[in-house]
Design a protein around this motif. Structure first.
Motif, mmCIF file in Angstrom:
data_model
loop_
_atom_site.group_PDB
_atom_site.id
_atom_site.type_symbol
_atom_site.label_atom_id
_atom_site.label_comp_id
_atom_site.label_asym_id
_atom_site.label_seq_id
_atom_site.Cartn_x
_atom_site.Cartn_y
_atom_site.Cartn_z
ATOM 1 N N HIS A 1 0.847 -1.184 0.000
ATOM 2 C CA HIS A 1 0.000 0.000 0.000
ATOM 3 C C HIS A 1 0.885 1.237 0.000
ATOM 4 O O HIS A 1 1.758 1.385 0.854
ATOM 5 N N HIS B 1 1.940 5.059 0.513
ATOM 6 C CA HIS B 1 1.646 6.189 1.385
ATOM 7 C C HIS B 1 2.604 7.310 0.988
ATOM 8 O O HIS B 1 3.815 7.203 1.192
ATOM 9 N N LYS C 1 3.907 11.180 1.260
ATOM 10 C CA LYS C 1 3.941 12.345 2.126
ATOM 11 C C LYS C 1 4.628 13.490 1.391
ATOM 12 O O LYS C 1 5.736 13.326 0.881
ATOM 13 N N GLU D 1 -0.890 14.601 2.461
ATOM 14 C CA GLU D 1 -0.634 13.162 2.511
ATOM 15 C C GLU D 1 -1.605 12.444 1.586
ATOM 16 O O GLU D 1 -2.773 12.821 1.489
ATOM 17 N N LYS E 1 -2.861 8.824 1.513
ATOM 18 C CA LYS E 1 -2.871 7.559 2.241
ATOM 19 C C LYS E 1 -3.515 6.468 1.384
ATOM 20 O O LYS E 1 -4.170 6.750 0.388
ATOM 21 N N PRO E 2 -3.319 5.202 1.755
ATOM 22 C CA PRO E 2 -4.008 4.122 1.045
ATOM 23 C C PRO E 2 -5.502 4.400 0.959
ATOM 24 O O PRO E 2 -6.118 4.875 1.909
ATOM 25 N N THR F 1 -7.768 9.424 -2.718
ATOM 26 C CA THR F 1 -7.687 10.838 -2.357
ATOM 27 C C THR F 1 -7.971 11.677 -3.588
ATOM 28 O O THR F 1 -7.441 11.412 -4.669
ATOM 29 N N ASN G 1 6.299 5.812 0.900
ATOM 30 C CA ASN G 1 6.543 4.768 1.894
ATOM 31 C C ASN G 1 7.856 4.991 2.638
ATOM 32 O O ASN G 1 8.651 4.071 2.847
ATOM 33 N N THR H 1 -3.159 2.572 -4.165
ATOM 34 C CA THR H 1 -3.507 3.908 -3.704
ATOM 35 C C THR H 1 -3.803 4.793 -4.912
ATOM 36 O O THR H 1 -3.067 4.754 -5.899
#
Length: 256
Positions: free
Chosen positions: A15, A17, A19, A39, A41-42, A45, A75, A198
């Protein structure tokens, strides 16, 4: 036309992620984005905002298509600056306008999405793409340029999934499509996210995008003006008044 799909299994196993901290980007000396922090995230978005807000610039910066400054981690590891390294690291972009090769067949366009892997693995991924998008199997030998806008968008998404991305980025996927096709396309992006890839999506269809997203950000003039879970953004008076129209008002909702 409705598209039906089995669960998507081409995506990466981890997954993703992402940032982003202090991101600035633009064109030459002209900065479009200034000091963005967000961010991904999984899940799914969505980035919302008016024309000229910097949404496409954000995706281009994350894809390495234009220079950027600031910190971007995928990640926990710094995201490379070169597009080829970013793709190898598990990110794929479906650009606005799809950018297919119109004189090539559906199959040939999809194969280009898996060009960096061995021939046998590319063949396996192609078969999986046809399982995930059964209608594309029927159109395998059709020239991409002869397809409708919605069909071409499906090819573009399937081509991106051929790279087995951990993070899939979509730039205005519903642009110019019929309402029913928009619904089906957004449902497909939701299924892709549910299957473990994601998804970061730029979209102008605010109401429908928030209906399928987990969380969202609102970008205006290169800066973030709102963020939060999609359900809360939908009820926000700021979002309703700016993007959904007065008719979308919910009497009990408060300003976000």
């Amino acid at each position: 036309m409705m598209w039906h799909s089995s669960p998507f299994v081409l995506g990466g196993t981890a997954h993703a992620h992402l940032k982003v901290q202090g991101l600035s980007a633009g064109y030459g000396a002209f900065l479009v984005l200034r000091d963005l922090t967000l961010e991904v995230k999984p899940g799914l978005t969505v980035i919302l905002g008016p024309n000229g807000a910097g949404k496409t610039t954000l995706l281009k910066a994350l894809s390495g298509l234009i220079p950027r400054s600031g910190e971007v981690q995928l990640n926990g590891e710094a995201l490379p600056k070169k597009t080829s390294d970013i793709v190898k690291g598990g990110m794929a972009l479906v650009p606005e306008g799809r950018q297919l090769f119109p004189q090539m067949t559906v199959t040939e366009n999809l194969e280009l999405g898996g060009w960096l892997v061995a021939k046998a693995e590319r063949a396996r991924r192609l078969e999986q793409a046809f399982n995930d998008f059964p209608k594309l199997r029927e159109r395998a030998q059709q020239l991409a340029g002869t397809m409708s806008g919605g069909e071409q968008q499906m090819v573009a998404v399937a081509r991106a999934m051929m790279s087995a991305p951990r993070l899939l980025m979509l730039d205005e996927p519903s642009l110019g499509l019929a309402p029913r096709m928009v619904d089906e396309l957004l449902a497909i992006t939701r299924r892709i996210a549910d299957a473990g890839t994601t998804v970061l999506m730029v979209e102008q269809n605010v109401k429908k995008a928030l209906a399928v997203a987990d969380r969202g950000y609102v970008l205006e003039r290169g800066t973030l003006v709102a963020s939060g879970p999609a359900a809360l953004l939908t009820r926000s008076s700021v979002i309703r008044e700016a993007y959904l129209g007065a008719g979308a008002a919910v009497p009990t909702a408060k300003a976000a």
